[in-house]
Design an enzyme around this catalytic site. Structure first.
Site, mmCIF file in Angstrom:
data_model
loop_
_atom_site.group_PDB
_atom_site.id
_atom_site.type_symbol
_atom_site.label_atom_id
_atom_site.label_comp_id
_atom_site.label_asym_id
_atom_site.label_seq_id
_atom_site.Cartn_x
_atom_site.Cartn_y
_atom_site.Cartn_z
ATOM 1 N N GLU A 87 -11.688 -14.026 -42.654
ATOM 2 C CA GLU A 87 -12.441 -13.162 -43.573
ATOM 3 C C GLU A 87 -12.497 -11.738 -43.027
ATOM 4 O OE1 GLU A 87 -15.769 -16.466 -45.023
ATOM 5 O OE2 GLU A 87 -16.409 -14.492 -44.358
ATOM 6 N N GLY B 222 -8.854 -24.958 -43.404
ATOM 7 C CA GLY B 222 -7.862 -25.477 -44.328
ATOM 8 C C GLY B 222 -8.428 -25.871 -45.667
ATOM 9 N N GLY C 200 -22.369 -19.753 -41.031
ATOM 10 C CA GLY C 200 -23.488 -20.474 -41.633
ATOM 11 C C GLY C 200 -24.472 -21.109 -40.668
ATOM 12 N N ASP D 60 -25.380 -20.395 -37.798
ATOM 13 C CA ASP D 60 -26.177 -19.414 -37.039
ATOM 14 C C ASP D 60 -27.227 -18.716 -37.896
ATOM 15 O OD1 ASP D 60 -24.760 -19.939 -34.758
ATOM 16 O OD2 ASP D 60 -23.653 -18.040 -34.727
ATOM 17 N N THR D 61 -26.855 -18.314 -39.123
ATOM 18 C CA THR D 61 -27.714 -17.356 -39.856
ATOM 19 C C THR D 61 -27.976 -17.682 -41.322
ATOM 20 O OG1 THR D 61 -25.736 -16.025 -40.353
ATOM 21 C CG2 THR D 61 -26.987 -15.433 -38.382
ATOM 22 N N ARG D 62 -27.392 -18.766 -41.837
ATOM 23 C CA ARG D 62 -27.535 -19.046 -43.282
ATOM 24 C C ARG D 62 -28.995 -19.162 -43.694
ATOM 25 N NH1 ARG D 62 -24.203 -21.072 -47.056
ATOM 26 N NH2 ARG D 62 -22.645 -21.726 -45.524
#
Length: 408
Positions: free
Chosen positions: A86, A52, A20, A22-24
């Site tokens: 992910e 967590g 997020g 960096d590029t959101r």
């Protein structure tokens, strides 16, 4: 498009994996808008996740329920534990042909990414946090250079257009192969039992000319969308026009109005080559419409106003977790999708946990499988996710994972 080995319909077309900070607000925001504007159902994490965070369970669920994943590799992506977890799950599903991956390097040179001083300095720390960290990065790099955008040298806007066009084209090709998908879907566990009950509510062969709205309800992950798609594939050829509308909840939030539902249906029907339709002419058409994942009363109340103008014999199927929502909108033909019977749940779990080319679970892993089925609550999505996680792991790892699950 690489064919999926799973016969289960997916909830999302695309899962966006990105770091997020960096590029959101830059590349990812433009890509997300382009996908949505093209009618591609996209999952994007709309909040910052801490390690967590309980919300990560929903992330894992969304990955499992997606047909494509776009992995946006930016300067700090590889140093986020959440991003790397992910990525590992995305690659596991890709190897089993259950999901297709499109990598995209953003703001970094893929040829020099792994040799930067910062990368090498922080490498040992991430290897300790995420097993197989190096292997995941190596694999995604191989996919990058071997994929359709491997040697991309255009600007970001052109890359957004290229990714969107590629996914849209493959989704359209998949739609044209729906007959093949339908020939596979009959193997879904427990579906015939549900279909017989739904058939009674649909009353297609009774000569009824009334407009019927049937509500399918049940807990999340129990198979409401799967059942709706199964019924749709079975009966759609009996109607002049038909459309399966996925993720109505997201459509409502993005458009702010449920009246768009029927307009969307009309545009898709026109796209399929039938007569030009207006709302007035809908009254002369026998229509099958599925509204999937409705979560607000306003969504359905607004849609019902238009549905009542459909032609004689039309049928509308609504899926939701909220029985009260259906009753509040006057939908009295209801079907509850309950959890699978034990033998059905065991079969679903084994399909995900074991290689179909093998003989199946051993005596010990069979007992562990029974325990896994019990802990999953016999919910199909939970069974598939747990089975996918345990697949290929040793029995000691199975025991640890199941003990942790039982403790939570």
């Amino acid at each position: 498009m690489a064919s999926s080995s799973s016969p289960y319909p997916k909830k999302y077309d695309v899962f966006l994996s990105f770091y997020g900070p960096d590029t959101r607000r830059t590349f990812v925001s433009h890509l997300h808008k382009a996908l949505i504007d093209s009618g591609i159902v996209t999952f994007i994490d709309d909040r910052e996740l801490e390690e967590g965070d309980q919300f990560f369970d929903k992330i894992r669920e969304a990955i499992a329920e997606s047909r494509f994943a776009v992995v946006v590799l930016s300067e700090n992506y590889a140093f986020s534990r959440c991003c790397m977890e992910e990525l590992q799950m995305i690659l596991e599903l890709h190897e089993r042909r259950e999901l297709e991956v499109f990598p995209a390097f953003c703001g970094v040179d893929p040829f020099r990414f792994e040799w930067s001083a910062d990368f090498l300095e922080r490498r040992s720390e991430m290897v300790e946090k995420v097993p197989n960290w190096d292997e995941a990065l190596k694999r995604i790099s191989e996919l990058q250079f071997g994929g359709p955008f491997g040697f991309w040298r255009g600007d970001d806007s052109a890359l957004v257009d290229a990714i969107t066009s590629r996914i849209y084209s493959q989704l359209k090709n998949t739609e044209t192969a729906s007959a093949t998908e339908s020939s596979v879907i009959h193997t879904l566990v427990g579906m015939e039992r549900h279909f017989e009950a739904m058939n009674q509510l649909l009353a297609l062969g009774s000569g009824n000319t009334d407009i019927r709205i049937i509500g399918i309800w049940g807990v999340g992950g129990v198979g409401k969308t799967t059942l709706a798609r199964y019924v749709y594939d079975k009966i759609s050829d009996r109607f002049q026009d038909h459309f399966f509308m996925k993720n109505v909840d997201k459509m409502h939030k993005e458009s702010g109005s449920s009246h768009r539902l029927v307009e969307e249906f009309m545009s898709k029907t026109l796209e399929r080559g039938s007569d030009v339709m207006t709302k007035a002419r809908l009254g002369h058409r026998k229509i099958l419409l599925v509204l999937d994942s409705v979560d607000e009363t306003e969504q359905l109340k607004d849609a019902v106003k238009d549905i009542n103008g459909f032609g004689p014999g039309s049928r509308v199927i609504v899926t939701t977790q909220d029985k009260g929502l259906l009753l509040a909108c006057g939908v009295n033909l209801l079907y509850e999708v309950e959890c699978l019977r034990f033998n059905e749940a065991f079969q679903v779990f084994c399909q995900s946990a074991f290689n179909p080319k093998e003989d199946g679970p051993s005596l010990h892993s069979g007992w562990l499988s029974i325990r896994a089925v019990q802990l999953s609550g016999r919910v199909p999505l939970a069974l598939k996710m747990l089975g996918s996680y345990l697949r290929g792991r040793g029995e000691d790892e199975w025991e640890r994972a199941l003990d942790e699950l039982a403790a939570n």
